[in-house]
Design a protein around this motif. Sequence first.
Motif, mmCIF file in Angstrom:
data_model
loop_
_atom_site.group_PDB
_atom_site.id
_atom_site.type_symbol
_atom_site.label_atom_id
_atom_site.label_comp_id
_atom_site.label_asym_id
_atom_site.label_seq_id
_atom_site.Cartn_x
_atom_site.Cartn_y
_atom_site.Cartn_z
ATOM 1 N N GLU A 264 0.769 -1.164 0.203
ATOM 2 C CA GLU A 264 0.057 0.008 0.124
ATOM 3 C C GLU A 264 0.814 1.340 -0.019
ATOM 4 O OE1 GLU A 264 -2.387 -0.610 3.312
ATOM 5 O OE2 GLU A 264 -3.619 -2.093 2.436
ATOM 6 N N ALA A 265 2.007 1.317 0.783
ATOM 7 C CA ALA A 265 2.983 2.502 0.669
ATOM 8 C C ALA A 265 3.504 2.789 -0.711
ATOM 9 C CB ALA A 265 3.880 2.095 1.838
ATOM 10 N N LEU A 266 3.428 1.683 -1.523
ATOM 11 C CA LEU A 266 4.106 1.939 -2.962
ATOM 12 C C LEU A 266 3.061 1.834 -3.788
ATOM 13 C CD1 LEU A 266 7.007 -0.729 -2.312
ATOM 14 C CD2 LEU A 266 7.111 1.799 -2.220
ATOM 15 N N ALA A 267 1.923 1.862 -3.364
ATOM 16 C CA ALA A 267 0.607 1.488 -4.650
ATOM 17 C C ALA A 267 0.480 2.964 -5.404
ATOM 18 C CB ALA A 267 -0.437 1.702 -3.802
ATOM 19 N N ALA A 268 0.851 4.354 -4.819
ATOM 20 C CA ALA A 268 0.774 5.393 -5.593
ATOM 21 C C ALA A 268 1.805 5.480 -6.848
ATOM 22 C CB ALA A 268 0.560 6.771 -4.999
ATOM 23 N N LEU A 269 3.089 5.442 -6.372
ATOM 24 C CA LEU A 269 4.071 5.241 -7.413
ATOM 25 C C LEU A 269 3.985 4.109 -8.378
ATOM 26 C CD1 LEU A 269 6.871 6.368 -8.161
ATOM 27 C CD2 LEU A 269 7.932 4.589 -6.562
ATOM 28 N N ALA A 270 3.534 2.815 -7.961
ATOM 29 C CA ALA A 270 3.192 1.873 -8.846
ATOM 30 C C ALA A 270 2.291 2.081 -10.181
ATOM 31 C CB ALA A 270 2.870 0.763 -8.136
ATOM 32 N N ASP A 271 1.295 2.853 -9.414
ATOM 33 C CA ASP A 271 0.118 3.374 -10.484
ATOM 34 C C ASP A 271 0.745 4.309 -11.529
ATOM 35 O OD1 ASP A 271 -1.815 2.046 -9.398
ATOM 36 O OD2 ASP A 271 -2.544 3.557 -8.325
ATOM 37 N N ASP A 272 1.737 5.249 -11.157
ATOM 38 C CA ASP A 272 2.164 6.259 -12.182
ATOM 39 C C ASP A 272 3.337 5.615 -12.998
ATOM 40 O OD1 ASP A 272 1.200 8.452 -10.537
ATOM 41 O OD2 ASP A 272 3.104 8.825 -9.494
ATOM 42 N N LEU A 273 3.834 4.341 -12.535
ATOM 43 C CA LEU A 273 4.874 3.806 -13.474
ATOM 44 C C LEU A 273 4.200 2.601 -14.288
ATOM 45 C CD1 LEU A 273 8.028 3.833 -11.222
ATOM 46 C CD2 LEU A 273 7.455 5.055 -12.845
ATOM 47 N N GLY A 274 3.077 2.281 -13.848
ATOM 48 C CA GLY A 274 2.194 1.110 -14.453
ATOM 49 C C GLY A 274 2.776 -0.404 -14.066
ATOM 50 N N GLU A 275 3.252 -0.286 -12.885
ATOM 51 C CA GLU A 275 3.816 -1.314 -12.104
ATOM 52 C C GLU A 275 2.782 -2.057 -11.099
ATOM 53 O OE1 GLU A 275 6.720 -2.711 -12.773
ATOM 54 O OE2 GLU A 275 7.844 -1.158 -14.013
ATOM 55 N N ASP A 276 3.160 -3.010 -10.797
ATOM 56 C CA ASP A 276 2.399 -3.818 -9.418
ATOM 57 C C ASP A 276 3.293 -3.951 -8.293
ATOM 58 O OD1 ASP A 276 1.184 -5.342 -7.812
ATOM 59 O OD2 ASP A 276 1.545 -7.421 -9.092
ATOM 60 N N PRO A 277 2.738 -3.054 -6.952
ATOM 61 C CA PRO A 277 3.523 -2.806 -5.893
ATOM 62 C C PRO A 277 3.937 -4.133 -5.329
ATOM 63 C CG PRO A 277 1.428 -2.286 -5.556
ATOM 64 C CD PRO A 277 1.427 -2.405 -7.014
ATOM 65 N N TRP A 278 3.035 -5.134 -5.457
ATOM 66 C CA TRP A 278 3.246 -6.609 -4.765
ATOM 67 C C TRP A 278 4.283 -7.243 -5.541
ATOM 68 C CZ3 TRP A 278 1.587 -8.711 -0.523
ATOM 69 C CH2 TRP A 278 0.421 -8.341 0.200
ATOM 70 N N ALA A 279 4.982 -6.897 -6.815
ATOM 71 C CA ALA A 279 5.989 -7.272 -7.216
ATOM 72 C C ALA A 279 7.148 -6.959 -6.559
ATOM 73 C CB ALA A 279 5.856 -7.262 -8.693
ATOM 74 N N TRP A 280 7.171 -5.637 -6.310
ATOM 75 C CA TRP A 280 8.393 -5.102 -5.736
ATOM 76 C C TRP A 280 8.640 -5.744 -4.134
ATOM 77 C CZ3 TRP A 280 6.541 0.553 -6.922
ATOM 78 C CH2 TRP A 280 6.806 0.937 -8.135
ATOM 79 N N VAL A 281 7.444 -5.964 -3.504
ATOM 80 C CA VAL A 281 7.410 -6.362 -2.202
ATOM 81 C C VAL A 281 7.898 -7.830 -2.106
ATOM 82 C CG1 VAL A 281 6.248 -6.993 -0.222
ATOM 83 C CG2 VAL A 281 5.594 -4.841 -1.530
ATOM 84 N N LEU A 282 7.490 -8.559 -3.213
ATOM 85 C CA LEU A 282 7.543 -9.928 -3.247
ATOM 86 C C LEU A 282 9.087 -10.420 -3.998
ATOM 87 C CD1 LEU A 282 4.169 -11.324 -3.769
ATOM 88 C CD2 LEU A 282 5.231 -11.448 -1.593
ATOM 89 N N HIS A 283 9.242 -9.854 -4.689
ATOM 90 C CA HIS A 283 10.540 -10.008 -5.688
ATOM 91 C C HIS A 283 11.650 -9.103 -5.637
ATOM 92 C CE1 HIS A 283 8.226 -13.604 -6.988
ATOM 93 N NE2 HIS A 283 7.361 -12.671 -7.719
ATOM 94 N N GLY A 284 11.238 -7.751 -4.813
ATOM 95 C CA GLY A 284 12.547 -6.645 -4.970
ATOM 96 C C GLY A 284 13.709 -7.141 -4.314
ATOM 97 N N ALA A 285 14.922 -6.950 -5.114
ATOM 98 C CA ALA A 285 16.092 -7.273 -4.359
ATOM 99 C C ALA A 285 16.730 -6.224 -3.718
ATOM 100 C CB ALA A 285 16.938 -7.757 -5.573
ATOM 101 N N GLU A 286 18.001 -6.264 -3.329
ATOM 102 C CA GLU A 286 18.707 -5.386 -2.865
ATOM 103 C C GLU A 286 18.411 -4.554 -1.597
ATOM 104 O OE1 GLU A 286 21.879 -4.239 -5.958
ATOM 105 O OE2 GLU A 286 19.857 -3.461 -6.339
ATOM 106 N N GLU A 287 17.654 -5.344 -0.624
ATOM 107 C CA GLU A 287 16.965 -4.807 0.669
ATOM 108 C C GLU A 287 18.239 -4.841 1.871
ATOM 109 O OE1 GLU A 287 14.566 -2.732 1.310
ATOM 110 O OE2 GLU A 287 13.325 -2.860 -0.330
ATOM 111 N N HIS A 288 18.815 -6.234 1.664
ATOM 112 C CA HIS A 288 19.927 -6.389 2.687
ATOM 113 C C HIS A 288 19.243 -6.467 4.179
ATOM 114 C CE1 HIS A 288 22.570 -6.730 -0.701
ATOM 115 N NE2 HIS A 288 22.297 -5.438 -0.980
ATOM 116 N N ALA A 289 18.219 -6.588 4.385
ATOM 117 C CA ALA A 289 17.632 -6.783 5.797
ATOM 118 C C ALA A 289 17.782 -7.877 6.014
ATOM 119 C CB ALA A 289 16.270 -6.156 5.790
ATOM 120 N N MET A 290 17.800 -8.431 7.368
ATOM 121 C CA MET A 290 17.880 -9.846 7.887
ATOM 122 C C MET A 290 16.606 -10.495 7.806
ATOM 123 S SD MET A 290 20.943 -9.885 8.939
ATOM 124 C CE MET A 290 21.494 -8.769 7.590
#
Length: 334
Positions: A264-290
Motif C-alpha cells: 500500500e505504501a508503494l501503490a501510488a508510485l506503482a500506478d504512476d509507473l504502471g507497475e505492481d507494488p506486490w511485485a516489488w514487495v515479493l520480488h524486489g532485490a537489494e534490501e539487505h535486511a535480515m
Amino acid sequence: MTAQPRPGLSEASILAAVLPQLPTGEQVEVGPGDDAAVVRLPSDRLVVTTDALVEGHDFLPGATLPRWIGRKAAVQNLADVAAMGARPLALVVALSAPAGTDPSVFEELSAGLAERAAADGAVIVGGDLGRADRLTLAVTAMGAMAPGDAPVLRSGARPGDVLAIGTERLGRSAAGLALVLGGKVHVDAAGSISLEDITTPDAADLVRHHDAPEVDVSLGWGAGRTAHAMMDLSDGLVRDGGRLAAASRVRIDLDRAALAPDAEALAALADDLGEDPWAWVLHGAEEHAMLAAFAPDEVPTGFRSIGRLHEAGDGPAVTLDGTPIPGEGFDHFA
C-alpha cells in the motif's frame, strides 16, 4: 563519472588522496600501504564474504553518486557477515576504473565505503587499484563471532517457526530501481535527486534507498542470534525465502495481511509507473535486511512477522496465504 586525465595523475597520487580517508582501528596491526594487511582476530573463527558492483549492471552513472556506490558496496557485504550472526571486522576493496576517471570518484567511493563500514564497527584495511573499461568495485568483508558462538545458518528453521524481516517496509529498493530504469532519475553532484514526471511524495527517498540502502545489519549479530535460521535479503523475498526453505527443508507461507502495508505504501508510485507494488514487495532485490526464522512468540525487537513455516510438501516452497506466487525474483544471469 569520467574526465580527461590530469597532468601527473597516477596510481600513487590517487592512493595518496584516498588512504588518509581510511581510518584504522585497534584490531589492525598493519593497514593499507603494505603488501597485505594484518588484522587481529577477536576469536578463532573468521567469517568471509565477497561481492561486486559493476557500472551498467549494478548502478547507472547519473542516477547515483560515487559516495553512495561505496556505501552500497559496503552494506551488501556487511549484511552477509551479519546474517551469519557475526560482527564485521574489516573490508578489502578492489577498485577498477577507466583511464581519465576524475580523482574525486576514487575519493568519494572510499569515503562512502569507510563511512558505512565504520557505522558497523569495521575498517578498510587494504585492496587494489586498477584500470578497466568500466567502474567496478569488488569488496571482501571479514567478520568474527564471539568465542563459543555458533554461526546462524540458513538450515536451522523448523516447522511452526515464524518468518520475520528486520525492516519496517519491503519493496523500497525495487521501487527506486524502477524509477532509475524508467529514466526518471537524475542525481546532481550535490546529491539532489530530481524525478521526471513523478509527483508521488517521498519517491526520491526510494531512489536514495536503492542507491545507498540504510538498513540495520546489527540485528544479525544482535537480536538475530536467537534465530533458528537467517540470511540477508538480497535477491527478493520469494527467491531468498525459497533458499532458506530449501536449506531447512520446510515450506514458507507468507502472510498477505502482514505485507499489505508494504504494498500500500508503494501503490501510488506503482500506478504512476504502471507497475505492481506486490511485485516489488515479493520480488524486489537489494534490501539487505535480515530475514530470519524464530520460535513462535520469540520474535525480537527490530523484526516483524511476515509468515509461518510448515512441513515441506510437494507444492511451491513459498506461498502467499497458501497461494502460489508468480515470478522468481532477481537472478544475475536471467
